[in-house]
Design a protein around this motif. Structure first.
Motif, PDB file in Angstrom:
ATOM      1  N   TRP B 270      -9.191   2.374 -13.592  1.00  0.00           N
ATOM      2  CA  TRP B 270      -7.678   3.071 -13.412  1.00  0.00           C
ATOM      3  C   TRP B 270      -7.406   3.499 -12.212  1.00  0.00           C
ATOM      4  O   TRP B 270      -6.474   4.311 -11.959  1.00  0.00           O
ATOM      5  CB  TRP B 270      -8.034   4.259 -14.397  1.00  0.00           C
ATOM      6  N   THR B 271      -8.406   3.514 -10.945  1.00  0.00           N
ATOM      7  CA  THR B 271      -8.129   3.832  -9.729  1.00  0.00           C
ATOM      8  C   THR B 271      -7.786   2.372  -8.904  1.00  0.00           C
ATOM      9  O   THR B 271      -6.560   2.507  -8.312  1.00  0.00           O
ATOM     10  CB  THR B 271      -9.082   4.591  -8.883  1.00  0.00           C
ATOM     11  N   PHE B 272      -8.516   1.509  -9.206  1.00  0.00           N
ATOM     12  CA  PHE B 272      -8.428   0.258  -8.513  1.00  0.00           C
ATOM     13  C   PHE B 272      -7.922  -0.867  -9.479  1.00  0.00           C
ATOM     14  O   PHE B 272      -7.553  -2.135  -8.922  1.00  0.00           O
ATOM     15  CB  PHE B 272      -9.760  -0.179  -8.077  1.00  0.00           C
ATOM     16  N   PHE B 273      -7.801  -0.590 -10.751  1.00  0.00           N
ATOM     17  CA  PHE B 273      -7.161  -1.514 -11.706  1.00  0.00           C
ATOM     18  C   PHE B 273      -7.972  -2.695 -12.045  1.00  0.00           C
ATOM     19  O   PHE B 273      -7.402  -3.755 -12.398  1.00  0.00           O
ATOM     20  CB  PHE B 273      -5.756  -1.694 -11.155  1.00  0.00           C
ATOM     21  N   HIS B 274      -9.277  -2.771 -11.644  1.00  0.00           N
ATOM     22  CA  HIS B 274      -9.929  -3.994 -11.986  1.00  0.00           C
ATOM     23  C   HIS B 274     -10.533  -3.926 -13.378  1.00  0.00           C
ATOM     24  O   HIS B 274     -11.790  -3.276 -13.571  1.00  0.00           O
ATOM     25  CB  HIS B 274     -11.078  -4.278 -11.022  1.00  0.00           C
ATOM     26  N   LEU B 275      -9.908  -4.039 -14.243  1.00  0.00           N
ATOM     27  CA  LEU B 275     -10.322  -3.869 -15.737  1.00  0.00           C
ATOM     28  C   LEU B 275     -11.607  -4.624 -16.268  1.00  0.00           C
ATOM     29  O   LEU B 275     -12.290  -4.171 -16.713  1.00  0.00           O
ATOM     30  CB  LEU B 275      -9.248  -4.321 -16.720  1.00  0.00           C
ATOM     31  N   GLY B 276     -11.713  -5.888 -15.680  1.00  0.00           N
ATOM     32  CA  GLY B 276     -12.900  -6.721 -15.762  1.00  0.00           C
ATOM     33  C   GLY B 276     -14.172  -6.179 -15.564  1.00  0.00           C
ATOM     34  O   GLY B 276     -15.185  -6.179 -16.178  1.00  0.00           O
ATOM     35  N   ARG B 277     -14.042  -5.617 -14.075  1.00  0.00           N
ATOM     36  CA  ARG B 277     -15.084  -4.996 -13.668  1.00  0.00           C
ATOM     37  C   ARG B 277     -15.565  -3.816 -14.470  1.00  0.00           C
ATOM     38  O   ARG B 277     -16.713  -3.496 -14.316  1.00  0.00           O
ATOM     39  CB  ARG B 277     -14.948  -4.714 -12.118  1.00  0.00           C
ATOM     40  N   ALA B 278     -14.719  -3.098 -14.573  1.00  0.00           N
ATOM     41  CA  ALA B 278     -14.825  -1.799 -15.317  1.00  0.00           C
ATOM     42  C   ALA B 278     -15.494  -2.225 -16.834  1.00  0.00           C
ATOM     43  O   ALA B 278     -16.400  -1.460 -17.163  1.00  0.00           O
ATOM     44  CB  ALA B 278     -13.493  -0.996 -15.617  1.00  0.00           C
ATOM     45  N   ALA B 279     -15.182  -3.322 -17.511  1.00  0.00           N
ATOM     46  CA  ALA B 279     -15.497  -3.534 -18.702  1.00  0.00           C
ATOM     47  C   ALA B 279     -17.052  -4.047 -18.427  1.00  0.00           C
ATOM     48  O   ALA B 279     -18.153  -3.702 -19.360  1.00  0.00           O
ATOM     49  CB  ALA B 279     -14.938  -4.784 -19.210  1.00  0.00           C
ATOM     50  N   ALA B 280     -17.390  -4.519 -17.265  1.00  0.00           N
ATOM     51  CA  ALA B 280     -18.938  -4.833 -17.032  1.00  0.00           C
ATOM     52  C   ALA B 280     -19.753  -3.679 -16.797  1.00  0.00           C
ATOM     53  O   ALA B 280     -20.854  -3.519 -17.320  1.00  0.00           O
ATOM     54  CB  ALA B 280     -18.916  -5.754 -15.620  1.00  0.00           C
ATOM     55  N   VAL B 281     -18.978  -2.499 -16.014  1.00  0.00           N
ATOM     56  CA  VAL B 281     -19.840  -1.460 -15.892  1.00  0.00           C
ATOM     57  C   VAL B 281     -20.116  -0.926 -17.370  1.00  0.00           C
ATOM     58  O   VAL B 281     -21.308  -0.190 -17.809  1.00  0.00           O
ATOM     59  CB  VAL B 281     -19.179  -0.603 -14.923  1.00  0.00           C
ATOM     60  N   ALA B 282     -19.040  -0.701 -18.304  1.00  0.00           N
ATOM     61  CA  ALA B 282     -19.135  -0.121 -19.526  1.00  0.00           C
ATOM     62  C   ALA B 282     -20.345  -0.876 -20.223  1.00  0.00           C
ATOM     63  O   ALA B 282     -21.158  -0.155 -20.901  1.00  0.00           O
ATOM     64  CB  ALA B 282     -18.024  -0.419 -20.106  1.00  0.00           C
ATOM     65  N   TRP B 283     -20.522  -2.198 -20.137  1.00  0.00           N
ATOM     66  CA  TRP B 283     -21.493  -2.788 -21.051  1.00  0.00           C
ATOM     67  C   TRP B 283     -22.922  -2.330 -20.408  1.00  0.00           C
ATOM     68  O   TRP B 283     -24.036  -2.275 -20.941  1.00  0.00           O
ATOM     69  CB  TRP B 283     -21.299  -4.363 -21.095  1.00  0.00           C
ATOM     70  N   VAL B 284     -23.150  -2.310 -19.115  1.00  0.00           N
ATOM     71  CA  VAL B 284     -24.367  -2.162 -18.374  1.00  0.00           C
ATOM     72  C   VAL B 284     -24.749  -0.620 -18.884  1.00  0.00           C
ATOM     73  O   VAL B 284     -25.836  -0.358 -19.088  1.00  0.00           O
ATOM     74  CB  VAL B 284     -24.169  -2.035 -16.833  1.00  0.00           C
TER      75      VAL B 284
END
Lengths: 431, 308
Positions: B270-284
């Motif tokens: 939500w600051t850099f708007f990289h949703l794909g990467r955020a999703a990866a973090v969520a899974w980790v």
């Protein structure tokens, strides 16, 4: 349970009646009633635009009794932008009018042009006529759409506290000061003199970030070049500004206050800092934060280089606006020459309309010791470069000001902090 | 078989509706879980394999595991992981120890016991936002109450936001303040299931209160303690609100010195708007929590076995 026949009859009759009624009402509203329809326009902004403070909303509502304007406001543009992006992606919660900072405009134009309404289709295609050319050009797409109305621009000067200057035995005459800090070197030298004589704990300026942003804003190419390539790690503008800002810290001239935080806001009414890099819109911000008790204590003089642009904004109508037509009318009016003149006179936001610029040259501001703000900012605006805007300007600017915060607040070596800034830009970028 | 089953069924054959009823009663949970738990989880996994930007969310480019590999190469991710761990320790350990002590005190017949018990829960009832904003004011560098107090006793002020340890301590303190009472009440409930006679006979044998605590309370509370440790560990791994509001930005301080995994996820999304990467973090993060919970459970099971 099955509905009785009577219930079905009554129900369908009601339905038919409702359909008829709605058909009627939609038929009549296209006519004369439209103009009197009660409309609440929502306006969502950041920082201090000053429309409300300058009484422009009240005036508009008087002219259009059927319209009520509701404004919401986030102080920190970074937070505002974040919220705006989330709303744009979700498509909900957007106001009829959204403010956009100049550092974000390239990003909006390249990535989100389809999320905002072309003002031409709302009968306001001429909204940017008469503005300085670069201001209007930045919101015109290649195929000729007009996606926003340019409000103010941010010619730079330096605001200072006359009472603190007197205490430290420094001159308070504007012309004399402007001559002393005609260059950034001169500004730093006078700062050293001030800190040596001032009370302990009274710094020369609020932050390295403020000075850095002002200095970078004086060059045509900052973070990206004309072709759109990122040059923040090599552009001379960034390098010199970085060197000067870190020197400011090394000389102990910074109050180390991160801008747009509560601590910074409080310091406007304490003696924590004596000068502040002042784009025109900062005048309104100072008045808001320092309050009436400090009227006459603040003053303003032409800053180093007598030029530079910091900030300035646009107003745009999102696709999902409930009342796009009325919103377009409002921003067209707000952006009119007379309104821009009024906004500058009362709030200090410098007009982007060349016509308005011609009329404000003699404006003085009582709060700032009757400083000739019209003259000072007009001169800065006349020398202003047509800045190249990059899609990542906002992100890059924040990375550098954060890194300067590290230098001043955690004693990080400038070279290390510089590397952090580059890392942070990389982290934020798409790859 | 058939001959055996038939009389049984004939004797107590429930009506079809009654047989299905339990499933009907359970269904809302599973339907809701599928809609709001399972589907988002799977969809997040799907998103994490793509390049998705918030500003152009309708476009998805297949990346495979690149978001994950990139994550493990990102020093900011490791930084966030480390911070999550240190802040987790700094908040969970004092929080549970304090809670244990408080619960022990509350377990005595005190005057105004109910008042104290309700008071304990007050911080937990306060919203994170309100609490954090108040603490952020207290920790202010130039005008904060804490630095003012330090100053009056002649100590030099601390930059509670820029300094690494000071800021992590600040965030931990908010967490501790909020959750201590909650855990204390859970411990108190656990303590009250320990038979009073044990204390009485121990007292008759001349055991001090500290000895009673060590030899009766602690062993009796073991399952409760395991429960709170698991819950607190999960809470610490997901820590988000306090560090976000501490200075009001998602970076976790100017040097990311108190950026937790939760904040790192938020910043990516939500600051850099990289949703794909955020999703990866969520899974980790999800996997990390599963592992932590399993480790906790294994330790608990082992201790139980060695007890017997």
């Amino acid at each position: 349970m099955r509905p009785s026949r009577a219930a079905v009859t009554v129900g369908s009759a009601a339905l038919a009646a409702a359909l008829l009624l709605s058909a009627c009402s939609s038929g009549t509203t296209t006519g004369a009633q439209d103009a009197n329809e009660k409309v609440t326009l929502t306006v969502d902004l950041f920082g201090t635009f000053g429309f409300k403070e300058a009484g422009l909303y009240d005036e508009y509502m008087k002219l259009h009794p059927n319209i009520t304007i509701k404004q919401s406001d986030t102080q920190d543009e970074g937070q505002y932008w974040q919220a705006l992006q989330t709303k744009l992606a979700g498509g909900g919660g957007l106001a009829d009018v959204q403010g956009l900072e100049v550092g974000r405009i390239a990003s909006v134009m390249q990535k989100q042009a389809d999320k905002f309404t072309d003002l031409k289709t709302l009968g306001a295609g001429d909204v940017n006529d008469g503005l300085v050319p670069w201001k209007a050009a930045a919101v015109k797409t290649a195929d000729g759409k007009v996606l926003g109305a340019g409000t103010d621009i941010g010619p730079e000067a330096v605001c200072f506290r006359t009472d603190l200057f007197k205490e430290a035995g420094l001159p308070t005459d504007r012309a004399e000061l402007a001559a002393k800090w005609a260059t950034w070197d001169g500004y730093l030298a006078l700062g050293k003199e001030y800190v040596a004589k001032a009370k302990p704990g009274n710094a020369w300026t609020d932050s390295a970030a403020g000075m850095f942003t002002a200095e970078v804003g004086q060059q045509k190419v900052r973070y990206a070049d004309e072709s759109g390539k990122a040059v923040h790690d090599s552009s001379p503008a960034v390098k010199t500004a970085w060197a000067d800002a870190t020197r400011l810290v090394a000389d102990g001239l910074s109050a180390k206050l991160p801008q747009w935080t509560p601590e910074w806001n409080k310091a406007f009414s304490t003696g924590k800092f004596a000068t502040l890099s002042c784009p025109a819109w900062m005048i309104g911000y100072i008045k808001g934060q320092a309050g009436d008790a400090f009227a006459g204590k603040w003053d303003i003089a032409a800053g180093p280089g007598k030029t530079g642009n910091w900030g300035g904004a646009y107003l745009a109508v999102p696709r999902t606006a409930k009342h796009p037509k009325q919103a377009a009318e409002l921003i067209k009016w707000l952006n009119g020459k007379e309104q821009q003149v009024k906004l500058f006179t009362k709030q200090g936001s410098f007009p982007s309309s060349t016509g308005a610029q011609g009329e404000i040259k003699s404006v003085k501001d009582a709060y700032f010791n009757n400083a000739p703000i019209g003259e000072i900012f007009s001169e800065a605006a006349a020398n202003m470069p047509a800045q190249v805007l990059g899609t990542e300007d906002g992100v890059v600017g924040k990375a550098f000001t954060d890194a300067l915060g590290e230098v001043e607040r955690t004693n990080t070596a400038p070279a290390t902090a510089w590397q952090h800034a580059l890392d942070n830009v990389k982290k934020a970028s798409g790859n | 078989m058939a001959t055996l089953a038939t009389p049984l069924r004939a004797a107590a054959r429930p009506r079809r509706g009654a047989r299905l009823a339990p499933y009907g009663f359970l269904a809302p949970f599973f339907v809701l879980f599928a809609a709001f738990g399972l589907f988002p989880l799977l969809y997040t996994a799907y998103v994490s394999l793509h390049r998705v930007e918030l500003q152009t969310a309708d476009r998805m480019d297949w990346l495979g595991l690149q978001n994950y590999t990139r994550l493990f190469e990102d020093p900011f991710f490791w930084n966030a992981l480390r911070n999550t761990f240190t802040i987790g320790l700094l908040s969970t350990v004092p929080q549970l120890l304090l809670a244990l002590g408080l619960a022990h005190l509350l377990n005595y017949r005190l005057r105004g016991r109910t008042f104290f018990r309700v008071a304990m829960l007050m911080p937990y009832a306060t919203s994170v936002a309100a609490a954090t904003l108040v603490f952020a004011q207290l920790f202010g560098r130039d005008y904060g109450l804490i630095n003012w107090a330090l100053n009056t006793v002649g100590l030099s002020p601390v930059d509670w936001q820029a300094n690494t340890w000071a800021s992590q301590f600040g965030v931990s303190l908010i967490v501790t303040w909020r959750w201590t009472g909650y855990n204390a009440l859970i411990y108190l409930a656990g303590m009250q299931s320990i038979p009073q006679e044990l204390y009485e006979s121990a007292a008759v044998d001349g055991a001090s209160r500290w000895q009673q605590f060590r030899h009766i309370t602690l062993p009796g509370l073991r399952p409760t303690i395991v429960f709170t440790v698991v819950v607190s560990t999960i809470g610490a791994t997901q820590l988000f609100g306090e560090p976000l509001l501490y200075e009001g930005n998602s970076g976790g301080g100017i040097s990311h010195q108190y950026q937790t995994l939760g904040l790192y996820l938020y910043e990516q999304g939500w600051t850099f708007f990289h949703l794909g990467r955020a999703a990866a973090v969520a899974w980790v993060m999800f996997l990390l929590i599963v592992v932590l919970a399993l480790v906790n459970a294994a330790i608990a099971a082992r201790r139980n076995r060695t007890d017997r």
